[in-house]
Scaffold this motif. Sequence first.
Motif, PDB file in Angstrom:
ATOM      1  N   GLN A 228      32.934  33.485  47.683  1.00  0.00           N
ATOM      2  CA  GLN A 228      33.134  33.881  46.298  1.00  0.00           C
ATOM      3  C   GLN A 228      34.604  34.194  46.084  1.00  0.00           C
ATOM      4  O   GLN A 228      35.145  35.116  46.678  1.00  0.00           O
ATOM      5  N   ALA A 229      35.220  33.386  45.235  1.00  0.00           N
ATOM      6  CA  ALA A 229      36.612  33.602  44.864  1.00  0.00           C
ATOM      7  C   ALA A 229      36.665  34.517  43.641  1.00  0.00           C
ATOM      8  O   ALA A 229      35.687  34.603  42.888  1.00  0.00           O
ATOM      9  N   PRO A 230      37.791  35.183  43.422  1.00  0.00           N
ATOM     10  CA  PRO A 230      37.908  36.083  42.267  1.00  0.00           C
ATOM     11  C   PRO A 230      37.603  35.371  40.950  1.00  0.00           C
ATOM     12  O   PRO A 230      38.145  34.295  40.688  1.00  0.00           O
ATOM     13  N   GLY A 231      36.720  35.950  40.179  1.00  0.00           N
ATOM     14  CA  GLY A 231      36.389  35.378  38.891  1.00  0.00           C
ATOM     15  C   GLY A 231      35.446  34.195  38.932  1.00  0.00           C
ATOM     16  O   GLY A 231      35.173  33.583  37.894  1.00  0.00           O
TER      17      GLY A 231
ATOM     18  N   ASP B 196      40.715  27.536  49.166  1.00  0.00           N
ATOM     19  CA  ASP B 196      39.661  28.048  50.057  1.00  0.00           C
ATOM     20  C   ASP B 196      39.676  29.572  50.110  1.00  0.00           C
ATOM     21  O   ASP B 196      38.791  30.175  50.729  1.00  0.00           O
ATOM     22  N   THR B 197      40.662  30.187  49.490  1.00  0.00           N
ATOM     23  CA  THR B 197      40.753  31.645  49.485  1.00  0.00           C
ATOM     24  C   THR B 197      39.544  32.243  48.787  1.00  0.00           C
ATOM     25  O   THR B 197      39.229  31.897  47.645  1.00  0.00           O
ATOM     26  N   ALA B 198      38.867  33.137  49.492  1.00  0.00           N
ATOM     27  CA  ALA B 198      37.647  33.750  48.956  1.00  0.00           C
ATOM     28  C   ALA B 198      37.127  34.770  49.973  1.00  0.00           C
ATOM     29  O   ALA B 198      37.610  34.833  51.104  1.00  0.00           O
TER      30      ALA B 198
END
Length: 123
Positions: free
Chosen positions: A38-41, A88-90
Motif C-alpha cells: 500500500q502506497a500513500p494515498g 515500488d515504494t510502499a
Amino acid sequence: VQLQASGGGLVQAGGSLRLSCAAFGSIFEIKTMGWYRQAPGKQRELVASMDIDGVANYTESVKGRFTISRHNLKNTVDLQMNSLQPEDTAVYYCNADVGVWDEKRRYGFLEHWGQGTQVTVSS
C-alpha cells in the motif's frame, strides 16, 4: 496465528531487497501466502502470492523483477525484489489464508495479515 515480516528498507533505484514472512501458531495448513503493498494515498494491492501447490501469481508491474518463494513445512514466504523502482515504494504486508475449523467442525480458511514493512526506493 501471527505473521512476522522482515526485510524492508531503503534502496536506490535498480537495487534489490528481500522480504521474509513467517507464520506462527496452531497451523494445520496455509492455502495461499503472499504479499500486498500500500502506497500513500492508494489502495492496498496484491503484489505476489503462491498457493500450496506452488503456483505463483504476480501483479503485472512486478513480473520479471520480483520472485515469490514459499516453504510449506516452515510456513514461510519470501519475496525477492530486484530492479526496484521508486513506484515500488510502499508498505508491504504479508498475507496468509490459514485453515481453521469452526465450532461446528466445518473447515474453512481465515485471512491473516502481518504488521507491514516499509520499502522505500529512491531515484
